[in-house]
Design an enzyme around this catalytic site. Sequence first.
Site, short mmCIF file in Angstrom:
data_model
loop_
_atom_site.label_atom_id
_atom_site.label_comp_id
_atom_site.label_asym_id
_atom_site.label_seq_id
_atom_site.Cartn_x
_atom_site.Cartn_y
_atom_site.Cartn_z
N SER A 6 37.90 -3.45 108.01
CA SER A 6 39.20 -2.91 107.62
C SER A 6 39.15 -2.41 106.18
CB SER A 6 40.23 -4.03 107.72
OG SER A 6 41.38 -3.71 107.01
N TYR A 64 43.06 -13.11 105.98
CA TYR A 64 42.63 -12.12 106.97
C TYR A 64 41.62 -11.16 106.34
CZ TYR A 64 42.64 -7.75 109.58
OH TYR A 64 42.24 -6.62 110.24
N LYS A 108 37.32 -10.43 106.97
CA LYS A 108 36.61 -9.15 107.16
C LYS A 108 35.48 -9.02 106.14
CE LYS A 108 39.04 -7.65 110.62
NZ LYS A 108 38.46 -7.71 111.95
P1 NAD Z 1 44.59 -6.68 119.01
O1 NAD Z 1 45.20 -7.99 118.63
O2 NAD Z 1 45.37 -5.76 119.87
O3 NAD Z 1 43.17 -6.94 119.71
C1 NAD Z 1 42.33 -8.01 119.37
C2 NAD Z 1 41.95 -8.74 120.64
O4 NAD Z 1 41.12 -9.85 120.30
C3 NAD Z 1 43.16 -9.30 121.41
O5 NAD Z 1 43.13 -8.81 122.74
C4 NAD Z 1 42.96 -10.81 121.35
O6 NAD Z 1 43.45 -11.45 122.51
C5 NAD Z 1 41.46 -10.93 121.16
N1 NAD Z 1 41.02 -12.18 120.52
C6 NAD Z 1 41.47 -12.71 119.34
N2 NAD Z 1 40.81 -13.86 119.08
C7 NAD Z 1 39.93 -14.05 120.10
C8 NAD Z 1 38.98 -15.07 120.41
N3 NAD Z 1 38.82 -16.14 119.62
N4 NAD Z 1 38.23 -14.93 121.53
C9 NAD Z 1 38.39 -13.87 122.36
N5 NAD Z 1 39.29 -12.89 122.12
C10 NAD Z 1 40.04 -12.99 121.01
O7 NAD Z 1 44.17 -5.96 117.63
P2 NAD Z 1 43.69 -4.48 117.35
O8 NAD Z 1 44.74 -3.82 116.54
O9 NAD Z 1 43.20 -3.84 118.58
O10 NAD Z 1 42.48 -4.77 116.37
C11 NAD Z 1 41.14 -4.85 116.83
C12 NAD Z 1 40.24 -5.20 115.64
O11 NAD Z 1 40.42 -4.21 114.62
C13 NAD Z 1 40.58 -6.54 114.98
O12 NAD Z 1 39.38 -7.16 114.59
C14 NAD Z 1 41.38 -6.13 113.76
O13 NAD Z 1 41.29 -7.07 112.73
C15 NAD Z 1 40.72 -4.81 113.38
N6 NAD Z 1 41.59 -3.95 112.59
C16 NAD Z 1 42.83 -3.64 113.07
C17 NAD Z 1 43.69 -2.85 112.28
C18 NAD Z 1 45.08 -2.54 112.77
O14 NAD Z 1 45.93 -2.22 111.93
N7 NAD Z 1 45.36 -2.57 114.06
C19 NAD Z 1 43.26 -2.36 111.03
C20 NAD Z 1 41.96 -2.67 110.60
C21 NAD Z 1 41.14 -3.47 111.39
N1 UFG Z 2 56.08 -1.24 105.90
C1 UFG Z 2 57.45 -1.21 105.71
N2 UFG Z 2 58.23 -1.95 106.55
C2 UFG Z 2 57.72 -2.73 107.55
C3 UFG Z 2 56.31 -2.76 107.74
C4 UFG Z 2 55.51 -2.00 106.89
O1 UFG Z 2 57.97 -0.53 104.82
O2 UFG Z 2 58.48 -3.40 108.25
C5 UFG Z 2 55.23 -0.42 105.02
C6 UFG Z 2 54.29 -1.26 104.18
O3 UFG Z 2 54.90 -1.65 102.98
C7 UFG Z 2 53.13 -0.30 103.97
C8 UFG Z 2 53.14 0.57 105.23
O4 UFG Z 2 54.42 0.39 105.82
O5 UFG Z 2 53.40 0.51 102.90
C9 UFG Z 2 52.09 0.17 106.21
O6 UFG Z 2 52.19 -1.23 106.46
P1 UFG Z 2 51.34 -1.96 107.58
O7 UFG Z 2 51.69 -3.42 107.53
O8 UFG Z 2 51.49 -1.26 108.87
O9 UFG Z 2 49.86 -1.72 107.10
P2 UFG Z 2 49.11 -2.14 105.76
O10 UFG Z 2 48.64 -0.88 105.12
O11 UFG Z 2 49.88 -3.07 104.95
O12 UFG Z 2 47.91 -2.98 106.34
C10 UFG Z 2 47.21 -2.52 107.46
C11 UFG Z 2 46.83 -3.69 108.36
C12 UFG Z 2 45.76 -4.52 107.78
C13 UFG Z 2 44.65 -3.69 107.29
C14 UFG Z 2 45.16 -2.63 106.35
C15 UFG Z 2 44.06 -1.73 105.89
O13 UFG Z 2 47.94 -4.53 108.58
O14 UFG Z 2 45.26 -5.35 108.78
O15 UFG Z 2 46.12 -1.84 107.04
O16 UFG Z 2 43.35 -1.31 106.98
F1 UFG Z 2 43.77 -4.46 106.65
#
Ligand code: NAD
Ligand code: UFG
Length: 336
Positions: A126, A152, A156
């Site tokens: 991330s 979190y 990563k």
């Molecule tokens: P998500 O929660 O939809 O998918 C993650 C999946 O992992 C889920 O289906 C959950 O059931 C499974 N899981 C969690 N712990 C587990 C375990 N111990 N064993 C088996 N399965 C398990 O999340 P996503 O948004 O699809 O994210 C996927 C990956 O990308 C994650 O590692 C997340 O940290 C990373 N990521 C997501 C974002 C975002 O904003 N969505 C940003 C940066 C990185």
């Molecule tokens: N925001 C609001 N109101 C809300 C939720 C979010 O104003 O109810 C704003 C936040 O302040 C931020 C933007 O929307 O400015 C995006 O917020 P998110 O929580 O969607 O995303 P972040 O950029 O804070 O963080 C996300 C993921 C993290 C990841 C990071 C960088 O949550 O897991 O992007 O990849 F690490």
Amino acid sequence: MSEKILVTGGTGYIGSHTVVELIQQGYEVEILDNLFNSKITVLDKIEKLTGVKPKFYKVDMLDMPAMEKVFAENTYDAVIHFAGLKAVGESVEQPLRYYENNVTGTINLLKCMKEHGTKKIIFSSSATVYGDQGVEELNEEMTTGVGVTNPYGWTKAMIEQIMKDVALADPEFEVVLLRYFNPVGAHPSGLLGEDPNDKPNNLMPIVMKVATGEIPELSVFGDDYDTPDGTCIRDYIHVIDLAKGHIAAIRGLKPGVEIYNLGSGKGTSVLEMIAAFDKASGKKLPYKIVGRRAGDLAAMWANPGKAERELGWKTELTIDDAMRDTLNYLDSHSDV
Ligand code: NAD
Ligand code: UFG
């Protein structure tokens, strides 16, 4: 013969979209997930889209005997590792749960891989690992871990380090660390999208709940940042572009560790996101400005140049595409 890929977290938001792309590109896919944050019905949707229902293991990565069994029964060419917990605020409240699930879970996976000779892995990292760099555009050369503000984010950063050390100790390992920026949007079919089992934390899942009336209004966290409209700027990337980034990463695997930003290179403010959603829906999303959220940076976006140069990947879809697909997903799920 097609390559066989294990996708951990493959029923989740990003994982499910990636599984569809993988199958469409001719890969054989199996999914491992404990369904903590996803639903088994995703498998039927994948089948509807691709004609293939991937083999599924309901396994928790912390359950080492069950993990061992999956690897003993199969020979995988590579693993794409999405599984993990991802709620930033919750990780501050429950740090041990986050470190155990994400870090120990990954160590278990890597042990199984090593034991059974699978030495290629793509990891969902991330942009959070960059912490506060004092600049808005982030590139892979920057030192990471400094200024990470929550467990979190540390999981990563730690997993990235663990994978680098594993690859250093065993030169046959091929590792790609993908640093995602802010994934948004849904599958254009309306079948797949973000559907968290719990309370959402990120901007778009909350916007979706406001649109359906489950949450009365969006709270915009601060309009006094040093940005053109005062709200925070992020690099939002359509989940389909993100999924395609994984195909490019698989094709680009080579011995050692490579790191790539997956982002668009463009920043969009919270108010611009709301305006784009309004344009797509033809309605005004109710919102109010509230105080800043702890730990938020004013502005950040990717320098995605390395992925384009080395993997031939760049984003193709826009914020407007993401809003259209999000609304389409909401329309298709209005009964649930
Ligand atoms: P998500 O929660 O939809 O998918 C993650 C999946 O992992 C889920 O289906 C959950 O059931 C499974 N899981 C969690 N712990 C587990 C375990 N111990 N064993 C088996 N399965 C398990 O999340 P996503 O948004 O699809 O994210 C996927 C990956 O990308 C994650 O590692 C997340 O940290 C990373 N990521 C997501 C974002 C975002 O904003 N969505 C940003 C940066 C990185
Ligand atoms: N925001 C609001 N109101 C809300 C939720 C979010 O104003 O109810 C704003 C936040 O302040 C931020 C933007 O929307 O400015 C995006 O917020 P998110 O929580 O969607 O995303 P972040 O950029 O804070 O963080 C996300 C993921 C993290 C990841 C990071 C960088 O949550 O897991 O992007 O990849 F690490």
